[in-house]
Structures are given as structure tokens and as C-alpha cells.
Enzyme design. Structure first.
Site, short mmCIF file in Angstrom:
data_model
loop_
_atom_site.label_atom_id
_atom_site.label_comp_id
_atom_site.label_asym_id
_atom_site.label_seq_id
_atom_site.Cartn_x
_atom_site.Cartn_y
_atom_site.Cartn_z
CE LYS A 186 -4.37 -1.81 1.63
NZ LYS A 186 -5.36 -1.91 2.70
NE ARG A 210 -7.48 -8.07 1.42
CZ ARG A 210 -7.04 -7.29 0.44
NH1 ARG A 210 -6.01 -6.51 0.64
NH2 ARG A 210 -7.62 -7.32 -0.74
C1 7PJ Z 1 -8.15 -4.29 2.37
C2 7PJ Z 1 -9.22 -5.10 2.01
C3 7PJ Z 1 -7.79 -4.19 3.74
C4 7PJ Z 1 -9.58 -5.72 4.19
C5 7PJ Z 1 -8.42 -4.17 0.23
C6 7PJ Z 1 -5.51 -3.27 -1.42
C7 7PJ Z 1 -6.85 -2.62 -1.49
N1 7PJ Z 1 -9.92 -5.82 2.91
N2 7PJ Z 1 -9.37 -5.03 0.66
N3 7PJ Z 1 -8.54 -4.92 4.62
N4 7PJ Z 1 -7.65 -3.73 1.24
N5 7PJ Z 1 -10.25 -6.41 5.13
O1 7PJ Z 1 -5.35 -4.46 -1.18
O2 7PJ Z 1 -4.52 -2.51 -1.63
O3 7PJ Z 1 -6.87 -3.49 4.18
S1 7PJ Z 1 -8.24 -3.75 -1.43
#
Ligand code: 7PJ
Length: 283
Positions: free
Chosen positions: A228, A262
């Protein structure tokens, strides 16, 4: 490290997530033209092979998403989103031993993917779309609630907080209450500070530093910082040079008690988790 205030066994469909340990969630994008006519089979197959690689590398969850939350990304209809996500959920459920998380805010996608074998609903909008609370409740699946203000398209327009961590805690508490009102009890909920969503670099860094305060909500934390812009901005790195910064944050999140990381880079993050676990398991 924190000792958990919650039961460590979280049922996710036909599998159980053991929250006594830290887990790595691999990101799988069902991207805009993934399954367009020409390459429908081959692209589905490529995505499935990618998922398989992440599971082999140690991911216990795969997060399948069919809607880009990048600012400026095109709006996707529910049908289009379902057509991207459903074949992947079905194939992963059939072929791989992993918990399938679906990154969606769309009620129809929640209902249909739950039927196809999804084990977790991951909604960056915390079930605020019309019908989402009821749809999530009906699936019986656990839900990840994430902090974001506004919509992905406008969330980075000058976000302001007196105290970002307190604001995130208040928001997540309110969403837990909304969930309780439709019968989604706290024991089905995972919480996420929402790094990069409606936050400046200073907000993201402060929220990360004070993440432990969110343990006061009594639920496991999921942290998503992989590649990010907070890493890019802090280090001056383009997106393909953010691995080491991301691994530093993964290690820090784990020692601050996060239970699900994640990430895009599963193998590398699994090594971080294993190394920290080795030290923490020592006499
Ligand atoms: C996140 C997400 C996060 C959760 C995305 C990216 C953007 N779901 N989906 N937490 N980010 N729970 O991966 O850069 O931080 S999409």
C-alpha cells in the site's frame, strides 16, 4: 502479544480458523477483464493456480475480490462482480484446502458465494450497503468489518480526525452494534483498522502505532497493508519495491496481536510469522 479475550475457534463455513495463531490471507484479484470471453478458461485457470501457489506457501485464507477499491476505478455491477468472483470461489472450494474469504460489499455476491463454499465475508464497507447486513446475517458466516469513511472514489479527499485510532474504534463499535441488531453476534466478527482507506500517511502511521487500543473491542484483528501507499510514501518506493517495508509491518502487526495478515507476498510473510512464532515458543 496479547492473550485473546475471545474463543480461539472461529467456524468459517465447513472449516475452522484457529485464532490462537496468526494466519496469512493471500490476496486473489478477479480483475476487470479476467474472465472476458477470449480467455475465460485460461484466466480462471491461472487464478486458480495462483491460489494453489499461495496455499502451498502457507496461506490459510484466500481473499477473492471482484471490485477494485482503487480511487477512480470503474463501478462494477452486482452481476459483473458475481460473474468474476463466483467461478473462482467454486473452483477453489472444489480443489483447495483453504478458507475462502470474499472481498465484497454486494448482498447478492455474499449470498451466492456463501452457497458456493465461501467461509468469510470481507466487506471494506462494513455492511453499510442496502441489504448487506441482512444478506451477511443469512449466510451464517463470519464477517470482517473494516474502517473506511465515504466511498473508495472519494475517501482520500482530505480525511480528518482528531484522534484516528479513537475514531476507528468508535466506528467499528457502531458497526458491531449494527451487526448485533440483525443477529450477527460479536463471536462472528473480525475487525480491521482499514489501512489506506480515508487516511493520510500520518493517520496510517499513528493508527498502526496505536493498533493495540482496538483489542479493547474484544475481537480478532485483520491487518492489510501489503504494497500500500503508506509504505510507498514512508520509504519513497514504487509499488513493486514495497516488499521489505510490508514485511516489517507484518512483523510489527503480529507482535501487536493481529491474527490475520492480508498480503500479496504469502511465502515471505509466512516466514515472518514462523520466525516470530519460533522465538515466542522458546523457553
Ligand atoms: C483491504 C481489504 C484491507 C480488508 C483491500 C488493497 C486494497 N480488505 N481489501 N482490509 N484492502 N479487510 O489491497 O490494496 O486493508 S483492497
Amino acid at each position: 502479544m496479547t492473550s485473546e479475550q475471545y474463543p480461539t475457534r472461529l467456524p468459517c463455513g465447513n472449516r475452522v480458523l484457529d485464532l490462537a495463531h496468526t494466519h496469512v490471507m493471500g490476496i486473489l484479484n478477479a480483475t476487470p477483464d479476467s474472465f472476458s470471453d477470449g480467455g475465460r478458461f485460461s484466466q480462471l485457470d491461472a487464478a486458480l493456480r495462483h491460489a494453489e501457489g499461495m496455499v502451498a506457501a502457507g496461506a490459510t485464507l484466500i481473499d477473492v475480490g471482484g471490485e477494485s477499491t482503487r480511487p477512480g476505478a470503474r463501478v462494477v455491477s452486482p452481476l459483473e462482480e458475481l460473474e468474476r468472483v463466483a467461478p473462482l470461489v467454486e473452483a477453489i472450494h472444489r480443489e483447495l484446502d483453504v478458507i475462502i474469504s470474499v472481498d465484497t460489499s454486494t448482498p447478492a455476491v455474499m449470498r451466492e458465494t456463501a452457497r458456493l463454499g465461501a467461509g468469510l465475508i470481507n466487506d471494506v464497507r462494513s455492511l453499510r450497503r442496502d441489504g448487506a447486513l441482512d444478506a451477511a446475517a443469512a449466510t451464517g458466516l463470519p464477517v470482517c468489518l473494516m474502517h473506511m469513511l465515504g466511498e473508495p472514489g472519494d475517501m482520500q479527499d482530505n480525511p480528518q480526525y482528531d484522534n484516528v485510532t479513537a475514531a476507528v474504534a468508535t466506528f467499528l463499535r457502531e458497526r458491531m452494534d449494527a451487526c448485533a441488531s440483525v443477529g450477527i453476534e460479536a463471536d462472528r466478527i473480525i475487525l480491521d483498522p482499514g489501512f489506506g482507506f480515508a487516511k493520510t500517511l500520518a493517520h496510517n502511521l499513528s493508527l498502526f502505532k496505536h493498533m493495540e487500543a482496538l483489542h479493547g473491542l474484544g475481537r480478532p484483528l485483520l491487518v492489510g497493508v501489503s504494497r500500500k501507499s503508506m509504505i510507498g510514501l514512508a520509504l519513497g518506493r514504487p509499488v513493486d519495491e514495497r516488499l521489505y517495508g510490508g514485511l516489517a509491518l507484518a512483523a510489527l502487526a503480529m507482535t501487536k496481536g493481529a491474527k490475520i495478515l492480508r498480503v500479496h507476498d504469502v511465502a515471505e510473510t509466512v516466514d515472518v510469522v514462523r520466525m516470530i512464532t519460533a522465538v515466542e515458543s522458546a523457553e
